[in-house]
Design an enzyme around this catalytic site. Structure first.
Site, short mmCIF file in Angstrom:
data_model
loop_
_atom_site.label_atom_id
_atom_site.label_comp_id
_atom_site.label_asym_id
_atom_site.label_seq_id
_atom_site.Cartn_x
_atom_site.Cartn_y
_atom_site.Cartn_z
N GLY A 446 0.70 -1.09 -0.32
CA GLY A 446 0.04 -0.11 0.51
C GLY A 446 1.25 2.00 0.55
O GLY A 446 1.78 1.52 -0.20
N SER A 447 0.34 2.63 0.21
CA SER A 447 0.70 3.36 0.47
C SER A 447 2.08 4.03 1.51
O SER A 447 2.67 4.58 1.29
CB SER A 447 0.10 3.77 1.70
N THR A 448 3.22 2.34 2.14
CA THR A 448 3.85 2.83 2.27
C THR A 448 5.20 2.90 1.05
O THR A 448 6.32 3.16 1.58
CB THR A 448 4.85 1.37 3.40
N PHE A 449 4.93 2.78 -0.13
CA PHE A 449 5.28 2.48 -0.62
C PHE A 449 5.63 3.94 -1.78
O PHE A 449 6.39 4.22 -2.43
CB PHE A 449 4.81 1.26 -2.19
N LYS A 450 5.02 4.86 -1.34
CA LYS A 450 4.98 5.91 -2.07
C LYS A 450 6.17 6.76 -2.07
O LYS A 450 6.72 7.67 -2.58
CB LYS A 450 3.44 7.06 -1.22
#
Length: 725
Positions: A446-450
């Protein structure tokens, strides 16, 4: 053909009587002539063999055993069969007097038993020179054994003459010199298994005490009452209890079940009131942290028969325990030490007569881990009964400070013995408690990849932290009907790139992912790999999976399909085909914390021998450097700091009043089920980080509401323990 009949037909045939009589008469004539000719030739052969003085009478039948006309001949045959392990045919070469003293069955058992006691793998026997007429033929014997290595001795094999032939005048001392009526015994010296310690020397596994509940058969007064009470207290079926003491002598202590120490006083009192039941304390392998550190320590089980075939030459024996996972498995060579012992001849009275060989044991070493026990327990308690994992690293070295995976198991149970219920739980295919979810499961993150997408956009598209984007509620590619959505159904207006990370706007990162893909489809996948995704971290002590970083070549090879821009849009927020482990996530963020070095995580700091000698010392190993400038790293850290402290940060609520500034990122990843996976990853302090951590809760909901508060508990524990000053 009317006269033809199949040979497989079941119909009876008509017989031609005339033909049958004629053929039968002809056969009798031919056989009679043949017998006369054969008898004549046999008579001529007998006369030629006997000569003119041959006598009539019964002919002797030849013996199947070959004749040995010299002592050396019979010894050579005996030795050849010995080296092949053909003990039964060796027995055929014994003299009648020798056979009168031992049966073939006992003879074979004697050789096999001694070979097994020695751990004999092979034997080589060299026959020496003996004077003419000697009845003892010297031999030099070299045995290769698992227990004492090479065992050599000089011996002699006696022979005796019977009716012009030589036979082995056997005694047990032919097997081993001076054996006579004695026995070969291996007396082992087994070193105590080494300890597994945390970074401060506190035991994670050591020799502790367990309580063995046993029965002394001769002291039983009421067997049914004993069985009923023990069954209730020990959670064992009565028939199992009875099987465990049946066959014991009246004064024997027959163990039934082991219990951890200390025993509940009420249970101990009830056990003490059962005639015939005794509780004894016993030294055993103990794991003080139990399930809290199970995936770090690992566990022990007995070696299997198949393993023993490979490991016997390294000193393992039936009944030995061997490390199965975690540090117990990685450090097996250090933790077990080296078994020693004495190979001796003992008499029927048990007294030693002669030492054949002696091998000194080597003490085991202690394994000192990088784990902080206080932090480990805090992480375990913070995760609670949720399914997921927590990993805490030292971002300046890659040392693992804590690692928790749930569902977990109690390694003590493998020592104490499993009940039916605990064994079923261990083998539950849904929960899979032996699986280390921190390293062995890849998830969409999820958004931890951003942070990866932000780094790629700044590096390749010339974006800055102040670049402005629209953050609408939805996003679509030109000409496509597919709709991607922001987590906020109303959208979030115009945002700088800095605030897009702080507020975790999906649609801004969709735009960046699509633009990177239009420039070059491999730009974003390459940046992901530079952050360590898509390959194993290299943690030496644990099994792990590499995860997946999809790109055009991977998709064509794996799915037989071409890369689409939508794949890049999915990748921009860690969804689609992308998978990573919690350990990979925390390692990537540790690199952002320390200035760009991607460390190889590790669990063992050093291995220390009993005399203080260091047998192994870990050295931090870099596995790469982030391909972004210090300025880009600083911009990402600044946005991450605001995630936990700014009014618009997605994790501010969880970190109000925190002792030291925290840089973090929430993540909520689609899971294929109704509830998404909850992520939070962070490091603290922001400018000189002492720890980095990742919390992952399977199907836990939103990262800001589930994972971030768990991380806060761990960080507070780190402050209390002094890890964060």
């Amino acid at each position: 053909m009317p006269g033809y009949r199949s040979p497989y037909s079941r119909r009876p045939q008509r017989r031609n009587t005339v033909s049958t009589l004629f053929i039968g008469t002809l056969v009798l004539v031919v056989l009679s002539i043949g017998f006369f000719v054969l008898a004549d030739r046999l008579g001529q052969a007998s006369q030629q063999a006997s000569g003119p003085e041959a006598t009539t009478g019964p002919q002797a039948t030849a013996s199947p055993t070959p004749s040995f006309r010299s002592p050396r001949d019979v010894v050579e045959a005996f030795v050849e069969r010995w080296t092949r392990g053909d003990y039964a045919s060796m027995y055929d070469l014994l003299s009648e007097a020798s056979k009168a003293h031992i049966s073939e069955e006992d003879f074979v058992a004697r050789y096999e038993g001694i070979a097994e006691e020695m751990g004999q793998r092979s034997i080589e026997v060299t026959i020496g020179q003996a004077p003419e007429g000697a009845t003892r033929i010297p031999v030099h014997i070299v045995r290769q054994t698992d227990r004492v290595g090479t065992l050599t001795e000089d011996n002699a094999i006696p022979v005796v003459e019977q009716d012009g032939e030589y036979w082995i005048d056997w005694t047990p001392s032919v097997i081993v010199a001076d054996l006579a009526d004695g026995f070969v015994r291996w007396i082992p010296s087994v070193p105590q298994r080494g300890r597994i310690l945390d970074r401060k020397g506190r035991p994670l596994a050591h020799l502790g005490t367990v309580n063995k509940v046993g029965v002394i058969p001769g002291q039983i007064q009421d067997e049914q009452a004993l069985l009923d009470t023990l069954s209730r207290l020990l959670q064992l079926p009565p028939e199992t209890i009875k099987q465990r003491y049946q066959g014991g002598q009246p004064d024997w202590f027959m163990p039934i079940k082991s219990l951890p120490d200390p025993i509940d006083p009420a249970v101990l009192q009830e056990l003490a009131g059962i005639p015939g039941v005794v509780v004894r304390q016993w030294p055993e392998r103990v794991y003080p942290a139990g399930p809290a550190a199970a995936h770090v320590t690992g566990y022990l089980t007995e070696i299997t028969g198949d393993e023993l075939q490979q490991l016997a030459e390294r000193g393992y024996e039936p009944g030995d325990r061997i490390g199965r996972a975690g540090i117990e498995a990685w450090g097996e060579q250090y933790l077990r030490g080296k078994r020693g012992g004495r190979l001796v001849i003992v008499g029927p009275d048990g007294q030693e007569r002669r030492v054949l060989a002696e091998v000194p044991s080597e003490p085991a070493a202690d394994v000192v881990t990088t784990i902080d026990l206080d932090l480990q327990m805090a992480a375990y308690q913070a995760l609670g009964d949720r399914t997921g994992s927590i990993v805490v690293l030292d971002p300046n070295s890659g040392a693992i400070l804590a690692m928790v995976s749930n569902p977990t198991f109690d390694p003590n149970q493998f020592i104490l013995g499993h009940t039916e219920e605990s064994w079923a739980a261990i083998n539950d295919e849904q929960r899979r408690p032996l699986l280390n979810r921190a390293t062995q499961v890849g998830y969409p993150i999820g958004s931890t990849f951003k942070v990866v997408t932000m780094a790629a956009g700044m590096q390749h598209l010339g974006l800055t932290a102040q670049s402005v984007f629209d953050c609408p509620a939805t996003f679509s590619l030109p000409g496509s009907s597919q709709v991607w959505r922001d987590w906020n159904p109303r959208g979030q207006g115009r945002l700088s790139l800095h605030n897009a990370l702080v507020q975790s706007c999906n649609t801004v990162f969709f735009q960046i992912g699509a633009e990177l893909d239009s420039r070059e489809p491999n730009l974003l996948p390459q940046m992901a790999r530079a952050f360590g995704f898509g390959s194993e971290t290299g943690v030496p002590e644990l099994p792990e999976v590499a995860g997946i970083v999809p790109d055009p070549e991977w998709k064509l090879r794996t799915h037989g399909d071409y890369w689409a821009r939508g794949d890049a849009v999915n990748l921009s927020i860690g969804q689609g085909f992308f998978l990573a482990t919690p350990l990979q996530v925390v390692d990537a963020y540790a690199a952002l914390a320390n200035g760009g070095t991607l460390w190889q995580p590790y669990l063992v700091q050093e291995v220390v021998a009993i005399d203080g000698t260091k047998l192994y010392t870990a050295e931090p190993k870099s596995r790469g450097t982030l391909p972004i400038s210090p300025e880009i790293q600083a911009a990402i850290r600044s946005a991450m700091r605001d995630v936990t402290s700014a009014p618009n940060g997605t994790a501010t609520a969880a970190f109000q009043g925190v002792a030291q500034p925290v840089a973090g990122k929430t993540g909520t990843a689609e899971s294929g089920q109704e509830q998404p996976h909850a992520w939070f990853t962070a490091f603290s302090p922001v400018d000189s980080a002492r720890l980095a951590l990742t919390v992952m809760v399977e199907h836990g909901g939103e990262g800001s509401r589930t994972a971030a508060p768990i991380a806060r508990q761990v960080i507070d524990a780190a402050v209390r323990s002094g890890l964060i000053p």
